[in-house]
Scaffold this motif. Structure first.
Motif, PDB file in Angstrom:
ATOM      1  N   ALA B 282     -48.914 -64.319 -37.315  1.00 26.47           N
ATOM      2  CA  ALA B 282     -48.855 -65.366 -36.295  1.00 26.47           C
ATOM      3  C   ALA B 282     -48.261 -64.829 -34.998  1.00 26.47           C
ATOM      4  CB  ALA B 282     -48.028 -66.541 -36.793  1.00 26.47           C
ATOM      5  N   GLN B 285     -50.999 -63.441 -32.492  1.00 30.13           N
ATOM      6  CA  GLN B 285     -52.206 -64.180 -32.113  1.00 30.13           C
ATOM      7  C   GLN B 285     -52.140 -64.671 -30.675  1.00 30.13           C
ATOM      8  OE1 GLN B 285     -54.647 -64.041 -34.173  1.00 30.13           O
ATOM      9  NE2 GLN B 285     -53.258 -63.023 -35.599  1.00 30.13           N
ATOM     10  N   ASN B 286     -53.299 -64.679 -30.028  1.00 26.55           N
ATOM     11  CA  ASN B 286     -53.351 -65.205 -28.676  1.00 26.55           C
ATOM     12  C   ASN B 286     -54.230 -66.436 -28.555  1.00 26.55           C
ATOM     13  OD1 ASN B 286     -51.585 -63.500 -27.296  1.00 26.55           O
ATOM     14  ND2 ASN B 286     -53.099 -61.862 -27.440  1.00 26.55           N
ATOM     15  N   LEU B 288     -54.850 -70.132 -29.721  1.00 22.63           N
ATOM     16  CA  LEU B 288     -53.935 -71.109 -30.302  1.00 22.63           C
ATOM     17  C   LEU B 288     -54.369 -71.588 -31.674  1.00 22.63           C
ATOM     18  CD1 LEU B 288     -52.679 -73.306 -27.381  1.00 22.63           C
ATOM     19  CD2 LEU B 288     -51.307 -72.137 -29.069  1.00 22.63           C
ATOM     20  N   PHE B 291     -53.520 -68.950 -34.041  1.00 20.60           N
ATOM     21  CA  PHE B 291     -52.058 -68.954 -34.107  1.00 20.60           C
ATOM     22  C   PHE B 291     -51.569 -70.028 -35.082  1.00 20.60           C
ATOM     23  CE2 PHE B 291     -48.468 -71.324 -32.308  1.00 20.60           C
ATOM     24  CZ  PHE B 291     -47.467 -70.394 -32.422  1.00 20.60           C
ATOM     25  N   SER B 295     -49.611 -69.723 -38.597  1.00 23.40           N
ATOM     26  CA  SER B 295     -48.330 -70.407 -38.768  1.00 23.40           C
ATOM     27  C   SER B 295     -48.425 -71.391 -39.929  1.00 23.40           C
ATOM     28  CB  SER B 295     -47.914 -71.095 -37.480  1.00 23.40           C
ATOM     29  OG  SER B 295     -48.327 -72.425 -37.455  1.00 23.40           O
ATOM     30  N   TYR B 413     -42.238 -67.076 -32.493  1.00 27.54           N
ATOM     31  CA  TYR B 413     -43.584 -67.281 -31.959  1.00 27.54           C
ATOM     32  C   TYR B 413     -43.819 -68.707 -31.487  1.00 27.54           C
ATOM     33  CZ  TYR B 413     -44.857 -68.279 -36.899  1.00 27.54           C
ATOM     34  OH  TYR B 413     -44.923 -68.749 -38.165  1.00 27.54           O
TER      35      TYR B 413
END
Lengths: 501, 470
Positions: B282, B285-286, B288, B291, B295, B413
């Motif tokens: 996580a 990651q760019n 969302l 991401f 998560s 993050y």
């Protein structure tokens, strides 16, 4: 007296802030809220005094106990003793001074004051909690406002500092979390039922090996908040990047959460382990004191100077706790109050200078006394208090810590005490050098000549903090009388349990 | 049968009824506008959610194949609430979509499947529910009809689902072979821990692990989440995951109770792996959606810690956490869905300076992220605290320390996104968005839930009173 008002009042202020429109309303509401906090803190103090002089010897006064999560035996349990009252008064002083100092904040003022007030709610809640869950809850409530305050309104490498601070403090609370859970599952209030209640746990005898296992978690966890060496690295970055009011809150209130937690949770609830590990605490504290002092010597930025000297000064708090004598612990509490006021004043003075000259570099400053007599005086007072001049609170607190430490008869502990004492000389060097260079001497930059002295709000803020410092310095017995019964209880408890073993 | 049949199965029957209503609307001659359909559906879903609270009863149906009790009804209500919120959030996306009715029919079919799965008292019934909940989901993942990535996601989902179903069926057949029954209550009495049976159990366990994306069975997650429409991504990560975890807890705690020592160690290992790997991925990651996918893998790791507690507090904390997780994750997905449907932007980079233009959305997303990170005063704090506390009751402090350290990593993050929105400068931030009323309502429900579920302790007390453990 409903003591939870101390949390409810800031929360109401924060909610009211959400509905404010325009800078004027925001300021008014925050100022009213901060003044009300101070008034409430004094009211609590007076009522507490009355109760005590009327002969009420209960350990905690104004206790309230509501069931929160019944199946897990988590209660909202609050109450105060002398130590908490001292911390509450300190918080109220700094909140008001901080609000006044940020009077001119026009970048997203609503959010700024909202976060400040939220932070204070977390601090009050922490100081009045008598239930470990509630305490932990408030401890963490106070982390995120700091992150946002530094990251949004800060200066310099603010994102880095904000992230570092948030992660290190979160690391601290993660350790505290493990410590608290370990403690919880080793309590028994009958029928295998566990409890988070601080007073109930203090009455039990937690097995020594359990204490030894979980004391480091709790102590180091809280220690990170209180700049325990080697976990102090968030302090310089965090303080120097933060906006003035946030620096004041950070050093004045939030580092005290750590000291208070080390004393109230780690040492009070696990006294056997505190005895066993006291040499490590003393060692780390001594390193912090000396290292902090020498590191300060090397700094060129005023905020860094104050931040590193905070590491050194907070070392005295941990030293006092680690020495485990009644006087040294009283001294530790006094040092918390004194350092809170003094360092807030220092940051306020630096903030005022920076707002005008736009530099915090000692080398670029000089001769400020001519243009800004008030600010310069404040700066000198803060400096003198920091180096422990008699008449100011710093002297009283450090003296008490040293006397208490000397009472510990062990040779190595005495050497530590001597070393810690010696650091005062270093403190004097860096303080006098910084103060002398910035305030005295020739004016280094011609455009400084047009600068104005403090405005009314800044004068109020500084005056408030100076009153506190001088009051403690001249009449330390008030504070002493307030704290001593509470530290007595802690010490008796520790000694009693040790002899049982 | 008789009246009991209707009371016990009221939630399933209601959903079936809604599906039929939608079907009639579809085949009817009248042309409905998308807005009208969406309004009707949302009202029906709200009624469906509310109906769960009336006339509850405990009992079995169909030869013990279907069982229900207060706790199961509560779990289904939780899922209903989540579906309702997702439906509100999908409004701006579905408004211009050609196949709104099909979308809801498929969605409700999967929900129906999950309900049967949660209520199952029999391995076969369980498998039936599971398949019903999976196959329409793959069709839904493909609902961004023009996007190639969407088809890719659907294909990956169906392949990995088929594989995990295969494992599950293999496990079930061997379980039947060794125990001679597929009925849950009888099965638990016939567990002797023979090697073949253990192997069968591991296969079953792996099937579950696939569905709730436990590391190392998580590889499908990120791609599917990224490719699917946001509504389906949030459905997969919240509703589907929640339902499988409900079923997982029930099966572990009742049927496989005799094997508790074995699955405790499995849970220990898997939860550590899941938390650590989910968190590490996580961080990098760019996008969302990706991401949040990773998560949410990490979140499952924390849930496994709670499950490993195997006490009444364990069950309660898992259900409580999922309720909070629905609010927090849907809060985050709601904002992302809105931004994505209006601007098409999904990268963390794009959110720089978001606070300047959309302060309310930013606060919504921030509160949701803090809740996911477990920061008080949001409900996520209480959820995580109780989960880990339930796990700590076993006295395994290694696990607790690892979990606590992972909370720091996860905070990093989540704060990264907060930092981008509040602190980073951007020349071209996302412009001021016009929020429709449905999305607004969904966000208010989520934020309200995040704030209240924690403080209001009777929610936890109520869940605790219904839970069981051993």
């Amino acid at each position: 007296m409903n003591i939870s008002l101390l949390v409810i009042l800031p929360l109401l202020t924060a909610i009211a802030l959400l509905f404010c429109k325009g800078l004027k309303q925001v300021r008014t509401v925050s100022l009213i809220g901060a003044v009300a906090q101070l008034a409430l803190a004094f009211l609590v103090l007076i009522l507490y005094w009355n109760e005590r002089s009327a002969g009420n010897t209960a350990q905690m006064l104004f206790e309230l106990n509501y069931t929160w999560f019944a199946p897990l035996h988590i209660n909202f349990h609050v109450g105060v003793d002398g130590i908490s009252i001292a911390m509450i008064a300190l918080t109220a002083f700094i909140v008001l001074a901080g609000v006044l100092m940020s009077w001119k904040e026009d970048r997203m003022p609503k959010e700024f004051f909202f976060l400040l007030i939220l932070l204070s709610a977390g601090a009050y809640g922490f100081f009045i909690s008598l239930d470990l869950f509630t305490m932990f809850f408030f401890l963490e409530v106070a982390v995120i406002p700091k992150f946002l305050l530094i990251g949004i309104w800060g200066s310099g490498k603010k994102e880095y500092s904000a992230m570092k601070l948030a992660l290190m403090l979160m690391g601290g609370s993660a350790l505290v979390f493990v410590g608290l859970l370990g403690l919880y599952f080793n309590t028994d209030i009958g029928g295998g039922v566990h409890t988070f209640d601080l007073l109930q746990i203090s009455q039990m005898h937690i097995p020594v090996e359990v204490q030894k296992m979980f004391f480091p978690f709790a102590f180091v966890g809280f220690g990170i908040f209180g700049a325990l060496f080697p976990f102090h690295t968030w302090v310089p970055d965090g303080h120097s990047s933060a906006p003035t009011a946030a620096s004041m809150f950070l050093a004045g209130i939030s580092m005290k959460l750590g000291g208070y937690g080390c004393l109230r949770v780690a040492t009070y609830l696990m006294p056997d382990a505190a005895h066993a590990y006291s040499w490590i605490i003393v060692l780390l504290a001594t390193i912090a004191i000396i290292y902090g002092a020498f590191a300060t010597m090397m700094q060129k930025d005023l905020k860094y100077i104050n931040a590193y000297s905070s590491v050194s000064h907070c070392g005295f708090v941990l030293l006092g706790i680690g020495m485990l004598t009644q006087t040294s612990i009283t001294g530790a509490v006094m040092q918390m109050v004194s350092h809170g006021l003094m360092t807030a004043l220092f940051f306020a003075a630096i903030g005022m200078i920076y707002n005008r000259t736009h530099t915090r570099m000692v080398a670029q400053l000089g001769g400020l006394l001519k243009m800004m007599p008030f600010i310069s005086t404040v700066f000198v007072i803060a400096g003198l208090c920091s180096l422990g001049l008699p008449g100011f609170s710093g002297f009283v607190a450090e003296m008490t810590v040293f006397m208490g430490s000397w009472q510990n008869p062990d040779t190595m502990y005495r050497i530590a005490t001597i070393l810690a004492c010696a650091s005062i000389v270093v403190t004097a060097v860096y303080i006098l050098r910084a103060v002398g260079k910035t305030v005295m001497g020739p004016v280094t930059d011609s455009h400084y000549l047009s600068l104005k002295d403090a405005s009314w709000n800044e004068k109020f803020a500084a005056g408030l903090l100076i009153i506190g410092i001088v009051a403690i310095g001249v009449a330390p017995f008030w504070l002493n009388e307030l704290i001593t019964p509470a530290t007595d209880t802690i010490m008796q408890h520790a000694v009693k349990l040790v002899t049982i073993k | 049968m008789g009246i009991d049949f209707f009371i016990l199965m009221k939630q399933e029957l209601l959903i079936a009824l809604i599906i039929f209503i939608l079907l009639f609307i579809k085949v009817g001659s009248k042309e409905w506008k998308n807005e009208q359909v969406l309004n009707i559906v949302n009202v029906l879903l709200l009624i469906n959610f509310a109906a769960g609270f009336f006339g509850n009863k405990e009992g079995m149906l169909f030869n013990d194949m279907f069982k229900t009790n207060q706790l199961i009804v509560l779990e289904k209500c939780t899922l209903n609430l989540g579906v309702f919120i997702i439906s509100l959030q999908a409004y701006s996306w579905l408004k211009n979509h050609k196949h709104v009715l099909e979308f809801y029919m498929l969605l409700l079919c999967t929900l129906l499947g999950m309900f049967y799965m949660i209520s199952s008292g029999n391995l076969l019934m369980f498998y039936l529910g599971l398949e019903l909940s999976t196959i329409p989901l793959a069709a839904l993942a493909n609902f961004d009809l023009e996007k190639r990535k969407s088809s890719e996601a659907a294909f990956k989902l169906i392949m990995s689902s088929a594989f995990s179903s295969g494992l599950l069926l293999f496990g079930i057949s061997m379980m039947y072979g060794t125990a001679g029954t597929v009925n849950f209550t009888e099965l638990s009495q016939h567990l002797d821990g023979s090697e073949l049976q253990l192997f069968a159990f591991i296969l079953l366990f792996a099937g579950f692990a696939f569905k709730i994306s436990v590391v190392p069975f998580h590889l499908w997650t990120a791609d599917v989440y990224e490719g699917s429409p946001v509504a389906i991504t949030s459905y997969l990560s919240v509703i589907s995951k929640g339902a499988f975890i409900f079923a997982f807890v029930a099966v572990l705690y009742t049927v496989f109770k005799p094997l508790a020592d074995i699955w405790y160690n499995m849970l220990f290992l898997l939860s550590v792996l899941t938390m650590v790997i989910g968190n590490l991925f996580a961080m990098r990651q760019n996008n969302l959606k990706r991401f949040l996918a990773f998560s949410s893998i990490a979140q499952v790791g924390f849930i496994l810690v709670g499950i490993s507690g195997s006490s009444q507090a364990g069950t309660a904390s898992v259900i409580y956490f999922i309720l909070i997780y629905i609010f927090s994750n849907l809060g985050a997905f709601g904002v992302i869905a809105l931004v994505s449907s209006l601007t098409g932007k999904e990268g963390i980079e794009d959110y720089k300076g978001f606070y300047k233009t959309n302060p309310l959305l930013t606060w919504g997303l921030t509160i949701a992220l803090f809740s996911l990170a477990g920061i008080p005063p949001t409900a996520g704090f209480f959820g995580k605290f109780f989960l880990i506390m339930a796990g700590a009751a076993k006295g395994n402090y290694t696990l607790i320390i690892i979990a606590a350290l992972n909370m720091i990593v996860s905070l990093y993050y989540y704060l990264r996104v907060v930092k981008a929105m509040f602190m980073d400068k951007n020349d071209q931030p996302i412009e001021k968005l016009v929020i429709n009323n449905y999305s607004k309502l969904a966000l208010v429900i989520c934020v309200g839930g995040i704030v209240l579920t924690g403080f209001v302790s009777w929610i936890y007390d109520y869940i605790y009173s219904l839970s069981t453990g051993f």
